[in-house]
Design an enzyme around this catalytic site. Structure first.
Site, PDB file in Angstrom:
ATOM      1  N   CYS A  33     -12.079 -61.133  29.909  1.00  0.00           N
ATOM      2  CA  CYS A  33     -11.902 -59.722  29.583  1.00  0.00           C
ATOM      3  C   CYS A  33     -13.272 -59.042  29.662  1.00  0.00           C
ATOM      4  CB  CYS A  33     -11.297 -59.557  28.192  1.00  0.00           C
ATOM      5  SG  CYS A  33     -12.350 -60.185  26.851  1.00  0.00           S
ATOM      6  N   HIS A  54     -15.066 -68.952  23.438  1.00  0.00           N
ATOM      7  CA  HIS A  54     -14.404 -70.240  23.298  1.00  0.00           C
ATOM      8  C   HIS A  54     -14.103 -70.836  24.675  1.00  0.00           C
ATOM      9  CE1 HIS A  54     -13.006 -69.408  18.919  1.00  0.00           C
ATOM     10  NE2 HIS A  54     -14.137 -70.074  18.960  1.00  0.00           N
ATOM     11  N   CYS A  92     -18.104 -57.991  20.709  1.00  0.00           N
ATOM     12  CA  CYS A  92     -17.170 -57.152  21.453  1.00  0.00           C
ATOM     13  C   CYS A  92     -16.928 -55.844  20.699  1.00  0.00           C
ATOM     14  CB  CYS A  92     -15.843 -57.892  21.641  1.00  0.00           C
ATOM     15  SG  CYS A  92     -14.560 -56.882  22.406  1.00  0.00           S
ATOM     16  N   HIS A 125     -11.543 -68.706  11.443  1.00  0.00           N
ATOM     17  CA  HIS A 125     -11.986 -68.255  12.766  1.00  0.00           C
ATOM     18  C   HIS A 125     -13.233 -67.387  12.621  1.00  0.00           C
ATOM     19  CE1 HIS A 125     -11.965 -66.127  16.628  1.00  0.00           C
ATOM     20  NE2 HIS A 125     -11.171 -67.074  17.090  1.00  0.00           N
ATOM     21  N   GLU A 167     -14.309 -64.798  14.090  1.00  0.00           N
ATOM     22  CA  GLU A 167     -14.104 -63.350  14.043  1.00  0.00           C
ATOM     23  C   GLU A 167     -13.583 -62.901  12.684  1.00  0.00           C
ATOM     24  OE1 GLU A 167     -11.197 -59.960  15.873  1.00  0.00           O
ATOM     25  OE2 GLU A 167     -11.711 -61.626  17.216  1.00  0.00           O
ATOM     26  N   CYS A 222      -6.522 -55.303  20.299  1.00  0.00           N
ATOM     27  CA  CYS A 222      -7.389 -55.269  21.473  1.00  0.00           C
ATOM     28  C   CYS A 222      -6.564 -55.038  22.738  1.00  0.00           C
ATOM     29  CB  CYS A 222      -8.153 -56.591  21.559  1.00  0.00           C
ATOM     30  SG  CYS A 222      -8.955 -56.890  23.133  1.00  0.00           S
ATOM     31  N   SER A 249      -8.055 -68.726  20.118  1.00  0.00           N
ATOM     32  CA  SER A 249      -6.844 -68.177  19.518  1.00  0.00           C
ATOM     33  C   SER A 249      -5.983 -67.462  20.550  1.00  0.00           C
ATOM     34  CB  SER A 249      -7.217 -67.212  18.389  1.00  0.00           C
ATOM     35  OG  SER A 249      -6.069 -66.633  17.815  1.00  0.00           O
ATOM     36  N   ASN A 250      -6.597 -66.650  21.404  1.00  0.00           N
ATOM     37  CA  ASN A 250      -5.781 -65.889  22.357  1.00  0.00           C
ATOM     38  C   ASN A 250      -5.106 -66.810  23.365  1.00  0.00           C
ATOM     39  OD1 ASN A 250      -7.158 -65.460  25.278  1.00  0.00           O
ATOM     40  ND2 ASN A 250      -8.772 -65.662  23.763  1.00  0.00           N
ATOM     41  N   SER A 299     -11.468 -66.076  27.617  1.00  0.00           N
ATOM     42  CA  SER A 299     -12.785 -66.710  27.715  1.00  0.00           C
ATOM     43  C   SER A 299     -12.872 -67.685  28.888  1.00  0.00           C
ATOM     44  CB  SER A 299     -13.106 -67.449  26.407  1.00  0.00           C
ATOM     45  OG  SER A 299     -13.190 -66.555  25.329  1.00  0.00           O
TER      46      SER A 299
END
Length: 399
Positions: free
Chosen positions: A66, A96, A157, A185, A187, A288, A318-319, A380
């Site tokens: 991204c 990650h 980000c 996590h 974040e 996001c 995670s994503n 990532s």
């Protein structure tokens, strides 16, 4: 601590940089060689489809790096170019993805060591350069590095920073932040450090427990036992669940974040009535765009007739995990791998990580006859990694 005032002060420091060093052209070739792919560009131009003998590959229409990840990685490369001799640290993985982090190690970027879950900053000294990763860093870490006289390069980000601003607004108005995320996590740790009173919920199951408690259906001791590691110091559910705002870890499943938001809106409406709802619940918009685009593309891809799915991304991403969940929810045979090396084209085997399980080696990965494979990757994962997986699939289909 007034985190907003600290950030404002830090942003004006001569030892702080969040805009890069104007060396984009100098690092462009290195980034292209390491992460970009001509094959992926060709597949995109062909409607995200590749045919090779008995193999058909269908790519998700949004996948991979991204903008926030591209920015963070480019800034890290620029930082080494700008500080060729200085000692350079990073507080966590830049993103990650194991191959990207390995490239940074090859550039002599040192990772802050972790002992029993606690970062050890003892080796960092005045004048060192420290990169904050795309996930951000806690305000306490920023404060420590600033006080130690380090040069801070902040690749956080902007979408993550937006969430920090949201929870700071909650704090200013004595609103408890309900954070949809994974409590350990990076974040979420960073976001909670900017919040005042907060509670982290992992999923709808935990959100429902909180909603039930608000409506008088829970036991206080059981509640605190469940959320003791997921709330702000001194959290009191009888006091702190009367005014709520929702925020999220930006890589969580969009649909679940929205569902959690609707649940708490209904809960506060039920308890306080429509006239007082706005005093007890704050709507949110911290999802996001890139995460949403990749999830939407995945939902479209799994509507296609696929024989199997390969999801590429870090096992701690995670994503990426949520992309895998989408495939599994449709009953598709799906494999989550972190690097192309997990796929053995000679043996027709794949080492993959099933959801919430340990690594597993599976033989007879690619079935005989015509086969359609769906492919996506986390935010990532560079295109070069996706290219290598496709090349292995092409080789495997020829055997």
């Amino acid at each position: 601590m007034d985190t907003h005032a600290f950030k404002r002060s830090l942003h004006h420091s001569e030892r702080y940089n969040r805009r890069g060093f104007g060396r984009a052209e100098e690092v462009a070739e290195s980034l292209e060689q390491a992460y970009q792919s001509g094959l992926i560009g060709t597949i995109r131009d062909n409607g995200y489809k590749l045919s090779h003998g008995r193999l058909t590959v269908r790519l998700a229409e949004a996948f991979g790096f991204c903008w926030g990840v591209e920015r963070a990685v480019a800034m890290a490369y620029e930082t080494r170019k700008h500080y060729p001799a200085e000692r350079l640290w990073i507080t966590n993985e830049i993103i990650h993805n194991p191959s990207v982090n390995d490239h940074l190690r090859e550039m002599d970027v040192q990772f802050i060591p972790v002992e029993q879950g606690v970062k050890d900053f003892s080796g960092v000294t005045s004048g060192d350069v420290v990169i904050l990763p795309a996930f951000g860093a806690t305000v306490q870490e920023m404060q420590l590095l600033n006080e130690r006289g380090c040069h801070i390069v902040d690749t956080t980000c902007p979408w993550v920073s937006k969430v920090w601003t949201t929870v700071e607004k909650h704090k200013k108005h004595t609103i408890t932040s309900i954070i949809h995320g994974k409590v350990k996590h990076e974040e979420t740790l960073a976001t909670s450090s900017f919040a005042g009173t907060y509670l982290v919920v992992l999923d709808m199951e935990e959100a429902q427990i909180v909603a039930d408690y608000i409506l008088g259906k829970g036991d206080r001791d059981a509640f605190m036992q469940r959320f003791s590691a997921a709330c702000s110091p001194g959290f009191d559910p009888d006091r702190d669940l009367s005014r709520l705002g929702v925020a999220n870890q930006t890589t969580m499943l969009k649909s679940e974040t929205e569902e959690i938001g609707r649940l708490f809106e209904r809960t506060m409406l039920s308890k306080y009535g429509p006239a007082e709802l706005n005093d007890h619940f704050v709507a949110f918009n911290t999802i996001c765009d890139a995460t949403q685009e990749r999830q939407d593309a995945m939902f479209s891809l799994v509507d296609e007739p696929l024989d199997l799915m390969v999801v590429i991304g870090g096992f701690n991403s995670s994503n990426t995990t949520h992309l895998q969940e989408i495939a599994l929810s449709r009953g598709i045979r799906s494999f989550h791998i972190d690097t192309p090396d997990r796929l053995d084209a000679q043996a027709n085997a794949i080492e993959h990580k099933p959801l919430n399980e340990n690594l597993r080696l599976e033989s007879n990965f690619l079935p005989a006859g015509p086969v359609t494979v769906g492919i996506t990757s986390g935010a990532s994962t560079p295109d070069r990694a996706v290219e290598e997986v496709i090349e292995k699939l092409m080789l495997l289909s020829e055997s």
